[in-house]
Motif scaffolding. Structure first.
Motif, PDB file in Angstrom:
ATOM      1  N   ALA A 158      35.187  45.663  35.961  1.00  0.00           N
ATOM      2  CA  ALA A 158      34.534  46.534  37.249  1.00  0.00           C
ATOM      3  C   ALA A 158      35.728  46.975  38.165  1.00  0.00           C
ATOM      4  O   ALA A 158      36.893  46.685  37.991  1.00  0.00           O
ATOM      5  CB  ALA A 158      33.787  45.539  38.180  1.00  0.00           C
ATOM      6  N   ALA A 159      35.215  48.055  38.828  1.00  0.00           N
ATOM      7  CA  ALA A 159      36.233  48.992  39.897  1.00  0.00           C
ATOM      8  C   ALA A 159      37.160  49.358  38.924  1.00  0.00           C
ATOM      9  O   ALA A 159      37.363  50.551  38.263  1.00  0.00           O
ATOM     10  CB  ALA A 159      36.524  47.973  40.919  1.00  0.00           C
ATOM     11  N   VAL A 160      38.621  49.121  39.410  1.00  0.00           N
ATOM     12  CA  VAL A 160      39.777  50.002  38.901  1.00  0.00           C
ATOM     13  C   VAL A 160      39.941  49.725  37.565  1.00  0.00           C
ATOM     14  O   VAL A 160      40.435  50.617  36.776  1.00  0.00           O
ATOM     15  CB  VAL A 160      41.014  49.430  39.952  1.00  0.00           C
ATOM     16  CG1 VAL A 160      42.242  49.906  39.419  1.00  0.00           C
ATOM     17  CG2 VAL A 160      40.710  49.536  41.348  1.00  0.00           C
ATOM     18  N   ILE A 161      39.808  48.587  36.993  1.00  0.00           N
ATOM     19  CA  ILE A 161      40.110  48.172  35.570  1.00  0.00           C
ATOM     20  C   ILE A 161      39.193  49.204  34.886  1.00  0.00           C
ATOM     21  O   ILE A 161      39.329  49.875  33.859  1.00  0.00           O
ATOM     22  CB  ILE A 161      39.965  46.865  35.091  1.00  0.00           C
ATOM     23  CG1 ILE A 161      41.052  46.146  35.986  1.00  0.00           C
ATOM     24  CG2 ILE A 161      40.005  46.870  33.595  1.00  0.00           C
ATOM     25  CD1 ILE A 161      40.874  44.698  35.800  1.00  0.00           C
ATOM     26  N   PHE A 162      37.849  49.397  35.056  1.00  0.00           N
ATOM     27  CA  PHE A 162      36.947  50.244  34.597  1.00  0.00           C
ATOM     28  C   PHE A 162      37.275  51.680  34.559  1.00  0.00           C
ATOM     29  O   PHE A 162      37.216  52.588  33.711  1.00  0.00           O
ATOM     30  CB  PHE A 162      35.274  50.109  35.319  1.00  0.00           C
ATOM     31  CG  PHE A 162      34.414  50.880  34.747  1.00  0.00           C
ATOM     32  CD1 PHE A 162      33.850  50.448  33.484  1.00  0.00           C
ATOM     33  CD2 PHE A 162      33.878  52.041  35.308  1.00  0.00           C
ATOM     34  CE1 PHE A 162      32.889  51.276  32.882  1.00  0.00           C
ATOM     35  CE2 PHE A 162      32.746  52.715  34.595  1.00  0.00           C
ATOM     36  CZ  PHE A 162      32.341  52.379  33.395  1.00  0.00           C
ATOM     37  N   VAL A 163      37.864  52.169  35.798  1.00  0.00           N
ATOM     38  CA  VAL A 163      38.317  53.542  35.916  1.00  0.00           C
ATOM     39  C   VAL A 163      39.602  53.697  35.024  1.00  0.00           C
ATOM     40  O   VAL A 163      39.588  54.911  34.310  1.00  0.00           O
ATOM     41  CB  VAL A 163      38.702  53.651  37.337  1.00  0.00           C
ATOM     42  CG1 VAL A 163      39.467  55.046  37.837  1.00  0.00           C
ATOM     43  CG2 VAL A 163      37.552  53.927  38.312  1.00  0.00           C
ATOM     44  N   PHE A 164      40.486  52.756  34.982  1.00  0.00           N
ATOM     45  CA  PHE A 164      41.493  52.954  33.952  1.00  0.00           C
ATOM     46  C   PHE A 164      41.119  53.233  32.471  1.00  0.00           C
ATOM     47  O   PHE A 164      41.815  53.892  31.583  1.00  0.00           O
ATOM     48  CB  PHE A 164      42.606  52.136  34.318  1.00  0.00           C
ATOM     49  CG  PHE A 164      43.367  52.062  35.559  1.00  0.00           C
ATOM     50  CD1 PHE A 164      43.929  53.248  35.866  1.00  0.00           C
ATOM     51  CD2 PHE A 164      43.626  50.903  36.248  1.00  0.00           C
ATOM     52  CE1 PHE A 164      44.741  53.433  37.118  1.00  0.00           C
ATOM     53  CE2 PHE A 164      44.499  51.069  37.507  1.00  0.00           C
ATOM     54  CZ  PHE A 164      44.982  52.217  37.854  1.00  0.00           C
ATOM     55  N   PHE A 165      40.042  52.175  32.291  1.00  0.00           N
ATOM     56  CA  PHE A 165      39.627  52.255  30.866  1.00  0.00           C
ATOM     57  C   PHE A 165      39.240  53.876  30.618  1.00  0.00           C
ATOM     58  O   PHE A 165      39.519  54.585  29.374  1.00  0.00           O
ATOM     59  CB  PHE A 165      38.385  51.501  30.430  1.00  0.00           C
ATOM     60  CG  PHE A 165      38.967  50.101  30.252  1.00  0.00           C
ATOM     61  CD1 PHE A 165      39.759  49.906  28.728  1.00  0.00           C
ATOM     62  CD2 PHE A 165      39.180  49.038  30.649  1.00  0.00           C
ATOM     63  CE1 PHE A 165      40.064  48.891  28.467  1.00  0.00           C
ATOM     64  CE2 PHE A 165      39.590  47.745  30.340  1.00  0.00           C
ATOM     65  CZ  PHE A 165      40.079  47.655  29.092  1.00  0.00           C
ATOM     66  N   PHE A 166      38.351  54.471  31.486  1.00  0.00           N
ATOM     67  CA  PHE A 166      37.790  55.653  31.332  1.00  0.00           C
ATOM     68  C   PHE A 166      38.681  56.893  31.361  1.00  0.00           C
ATOM     69  O   PHE A 166      38.658  57.861  30.755  1.00  0.00           O
ATOM     70  CB  PHE A 166      36.591  55.915  32.291  1.00  0.00           C
ATOM     71  CG  PHE A 166      35.342  55.736  31.731  1.00  0.00           C
ATOM     72  CD1 PHE A 166      34.994  54.298  31.398  1.00  0.00           C
ATOM     73  CD2 PHE A 166      34.306  56.434  31.433  1.00  0.00           C
ATOM     74  CE1 PHE A 166      33.616  54.023  30.966  1.00  0.00           C
ATOM     75  CE2 PHE A 166      33.203  56.302  30.767  1.00  0.00           C
ATOM     76  CZ  PHE A 166      32.935  55.224  30.564  1.00  0.00           C
ATOM     77  N   LEU A 167      39.958  56.523  32.278  1.00  0.00           N
ATOM     78  CA  LEU A 167      40.978  57.782  32.373  1.00  0.00           C
ATOM     79  C   LEU A 167      41.726  57.575  31.056  1.00  0.00           C
ATOM     80  O   LEU A 167      42.173  58.599  30.578  1.00  0.00           O
ATOM     81  CB  LEU A 167      41.693  57.305  33.481  1.00  0.00           C
ATOM     82  CG  LEU A 167      41.347  57.766  34.929  1.00  0.00           C
ATOM     83  CD1 LEU A 167      42.352  57.423  35.852  1.00  0.00           C
ATOM     84  CD2 LEU A 167      41.199  59.215  35.153  1.00  0.00           C
TER      85      LEU A 167
END
Length: 151
Positions: free
Chosen positions: A62-71
């Motif tokens: 969730a949150a930051v880790i999810f964003v890093f996966f998508f980036l």
């Protein structure tokens, strides 16, 4: 193998006569399908069985880790598109002279003879800053077209 080098600049400069997508079209198709599979785009987007998980493999993030996966996924997509445009579409090469000569012929009747003469003699292309800007824009446009093909 056509250029005899792994240097990207040598590969791009070898495409001055003809882009490698024309003689190597079957190789381009294999590379394109492989790059679609590598970037997990449809129909290769099933990382696991969807019936086994509620929300896929991202349920624990969730949150930051999810964003890093998508980036990371979209960064790999941009990298693959840049490599595709370098290896098969001529990279930064584009013949601007016919485009500008057409533009000069259209505005020739406005009586800008001084500017037409200076631009037609390629004085604007002798500036390294302007040449780098045009090369960068060309590579960016080709890569953006490939990104839209992937998405």
């Amino acid at each position: 193998m056509l250029t005899g080098s792994l240097n990207l600049t040598v590969i791009i400069e070898a495409q001055r006569a003809i882009w490698f997508i024309v003689p190597l079209f079957p190789v381009f198709l294999i590379f394109f399908i492989g790059s679609i599979a590598e970037t997990n785009r449809a129909p290769f987007d099933l990382a696991e069985a969807e019936s086994e998980l509620v929300s896929g493999f991202m349920t624990e993030h969730a949150a930051v880790i999810f964003v890093f996966f998508f980036l990371a996924e979209y960064a790999s997509l941009v990298l693959i598109c840049i490599l595709t445009s370098i290896l098969f579409l001529g990279g930064y090469l584009f013949d601007y002279l016919p485009l500008f000569s057409l533009m000069f012929n259209l505005i020739q009747y406005i009586n800008f003879d001084y500017y037409i003469t200076n631009l037609y003699n390629e004085s604007i292309f002798s500036d390294p800053l302007m040449e780098g800007l045009l090369y960068g824009l060309t590579l960016g446009i080709k890569s953006c077209i490939m990104i839209f093909v992937f998405i």
